[in-house]
Scaffold this active site. Sequence first.
Site, PDB file in Angstrom:
ATOM      1  N   HIS A  51       0.851  -1.312   0.064  1.00 28.77           N
ATOM      2  CA  HIS A  51       0.026  -0.120  -0.157  1.00 28.77           C
ATOM      3  C   HIS A  51       0.998   1.133   0.129  1.00 28.77           C
ATOM      4  O   HIS A  51       2.091   1.035   0.429  1.00 28.77           O
ATOM      5  CB  HIS A  51      -0.920  -0.054   1.144  1.00 28.77           C
ATOM      6  CG  HIS A  51      -1.942  -1.064   1.090  1.00 28.77           C
ATOM      7  ND1 HIS A  51      -1.955  -2.046   2.203  1.00 28.77           N
ATOM      8  CD2 HIS A  51      -2.816  -1.198   0.190  1.00 28.77           C
ATOM      9  CE1 HIS A  51      -2.886  -2.745   1.638  1.00 28.77           C
ATOM     10  NE2 HIS A  51      -3.600  -2.407   0.797  1.00 28.77           N
ATOM     11  N   ASP A  54       2.460   1.703   3.146  1.00 28.52           N
ATOM     12  CA  ASP A  54       3.358   0.536   3.705  1.00 28.52           C
ATOM     13  C   ASP A  54       4.897   1.117   3.252  1.00 28.52           C
ATOM     14  O   ASP A  54       5.780   0.900   3.932  1.00 28.52           O
ATOM     15  CB  ASP A  54       3.031  -0.929   2.835  1.00 28.52           C
ATOM     16  CG  ASP A  54       1.768  -1.462   3.377  1.00 28.52           C
ATOM     17  OD1 ASP A  54       1.604  -1.301   4.534  1.00 28.52           O
ATOM     18  OD2 ASP A  54       0.997  -1.976   2.543  1.00 28.52           O
ATOM     19  N   HIS A 215     -13.050 -12.599  -2.607  1.00 29.08           N
ATOM     20  CA  HIS A 215     -14.132 -11.720  -2.970  1.00 29.08           C
ATOM     21  C   HIS A 215     -15.149 -12.359  -3.829  1.00 29.08           C
ATOM     22  O   HIS A 215     -16.332 -11.915  -3.991  1.00 29.08           O
ATOM     23  CB  HIS A 215     -13.151 -10.468  -3.793  1.00 29.08           C
ATOM     24  CG  HIS A 215     -12.422  -9.870  -2.781  1.00 29.08           C
ATOM     25  ND1 HIS A 215     -11.424  -8.752  -3.144  1.00 29.08           N
ATOM     26  CD2 HIS A 215     -12.212  -9.828  -1.550  1.00 29.08           C
ATOM     27  CE1 HIS A 215     -11.022  -8.285  -2.243  1.00 29.08           C
ATOM     28  NE2 HIS A 215     -11.209  -9.054  -0.954  1.00 29.08           N
ATOM     29  N   ASP A 250     -14.765 -11.042   5.336  1.00 24.74           N
ATOM     30  CA  ASP A 250     -13.906 -11.432   4.556  1.00 24.74           C
ATOM     31  C   ASP A 250     -12.865 -12.290   5.316  1.00 24.74           C
ATOM     32  O   ASP A 250     -12.284 -11.516   6.136  1.00 24.74           O
ATOM     33  CB  ASP A 250     -13.207 -10.067   3.941  1.00 24.74           C
ATOM     34  CG  ASP A 250     -12.228 -10.331   3.010  1.00 24.74           C
ATOM     35  OD1 ASP A 250     -11.965 -11.604   2.569  1.00 24.74           O
ATOM     36  OD2 ASP A 250     -11.701  -9.310   2.472  1.00 24.74           O
ATOM     37  N   ASP A 252      -9.977 -14.425   4.430  1.00 26.97           N
ATOM     38  CA  ASP A 252      -8.403 -14.490   3.787  1.00 26.97           C
ATOM     39  C   ASP A 252      -8.005 -15.523   4.746  1.00 26.97           C
ATOM     40  O   ASP A 252      -6.795 -15.568   5.221  1.00 26.97           O
ATOM     41  CB  ASP A 252      -7.944 -13.062   4.295  1.00 26.97           C
ATOM     42  CG  ASP A 252      -8.376 -11.914   3.556  1.00 26.97           C
ATOM     43  OD1 ASP A 252      -9.012 -12.194   2.587  1.00 26.97           O
ATOM     44  OD2 ASP A 252      -8.047 -10.730   4.102  1.00 26.97           O
TER      45      ASP A 252
HETATM   46  C1  XUL Z   1      -9.235  -6.090   0.977  1.00 26.04           C
HETATM   47  C2  XUL Z   1      -8.144  -6.639   0.352  1.00 26.04           C
HETATM   48  C3  XUL Z   1      -6.870  -5.648   0.290  1.00 26.04           C
HETATM   49  C4  XUL Z   1      -6.372  -5.346  -0.997  1.00 26.04           C
HETATM   50  C5  XUL Z   1      -5.177  -4.482  -1.116  1.00 26.04           C
HETATM   51  O1  XUL Z   1      -9.988  -7.086   1.157  1.00 26.04           O
HETATM   52  O2  XUL Z   1      -8.101  -7.559  -0.205  1.00 26.04           O
HETATM   53  O3  XUL Z   1      -5.791  -6.032   1.213  1.00 26.04           O
HETATM   54  O4  XUL Z   1      -5.774  -6.622  -1.500  1.00 26.04           O
HETATM   55  O5  XUL Z   1      -5.563  -3.030  -1.009  1.00 26.04           O
HETATM   56 MN    MN Z   2      -6.690  -8.456  -1.803  1.00 22.28          MN
END
Ligand code: XUL
Ligand code: MN
Length: 346
Positions: A51, A54, A215, A250, A252
């Site tokens: 980012h 970052d 997603h 979400d 992950d």
């Molecule tokens: C949010 C997500 C973020 C993006 C980068 O769900 O996936 O981490 O990948 O901004």
């Molecule tokens: Mn992502």
Amino acid sequence: MAKANQYKFCFGPWNISQGGDPYGPTTRPEQSFDWKLDQLKALGFDAMMFHDDDAVPDIDNKSEKQILTEAKELKKKLDDAGLVAEMVAPRLWFSPMTIDGGYTSNDPKCRRYAIDRSLRCIDIANILDTDILVLWLAREGTYLRESKSGKRSVELMVEAFDKMLAHDKKIRLAIEPKPNEPMDHAYIPTIGHALAVAQLTTDARRVGALIETAHCILAGLDPADEIDFAMTFGKLWSLHLNDQNGLKFDQDKPFGSTNLRSAFNQVRVLERNGYGKHGEYVCFDVHPFRTTKSEQTLAHLDNSRRTFLRLVEKARTFDEARAKSLIAERDYQALDQMVIEHLLGK
Ligand code: XUL
Ligand code: MN
């Protein structure tokens, strides 16, 4: 075992996270950026995702000159470590200026902030020598649909993208769709939406996509089909593999953790379509479980790559000729069992 060097792997500093969630504090100590970079190298990954903050912490309180100086210092650090930056993404969801969205905010001052910050982010990408700007459009949506116009919001996003494309003739925008979270509804929920919006920009060839497994699942779609769709258009420029157990927050999770067959199908389409042949990376946007102890804080990254590589092997040893003949006979019952037994190791 498939050779690791046929795919290039990366993750971001946020993927070594500390276990905080909306209901409780962190469960692991924070590690420094340098420590994370060392671990990335030690694990044998090839690149890091960034980012903008970052790359340049506290970016909103720094001058343009200071931002460029710090980005150059980071580039040197990456060069010294023999690593590269895969992408840079503007973090447009933390600042008080993005409470109501960035590019689609109802406040013109806030829209200006979002665009300016995105242009600074492109400057950082230039210095870090990556041409990919990832746009996860976190707050470009609504909690309350009556609060914004959908048509106007699409137009505002196109205006913002055009400013980015004009700022740098080499930059490519990789839109990362997500249907919800943090918003109730987002304006670019799927790859189809991303590629449709790309067509409205001044240089559609430089607007593509990044697909994240979780997603797609949140949108009720099959990640492998989303990958196939984007790759049919030559528009899959990055990838966030992970996993997600149905329609909830979400998660992950590590790649393959919830649905190994879906993970196999994602790897199979990547193999079939030659993902990586133009330098694209396989990124794992995964987090350790909240229960993970500090000593295992990297396991989810190493495990995701292990699973990926095992599935590459499974894709390469799948009996395509037999599958083809079962398809010709329309014996999908046998095809189903063939996939299951292949994944079970028989
Ligand atoms: C949010 C997500 C973020 C993006 C980068 O769900 O996936 O981490 O990948 O901004
Ligand atoms: Mn992502």
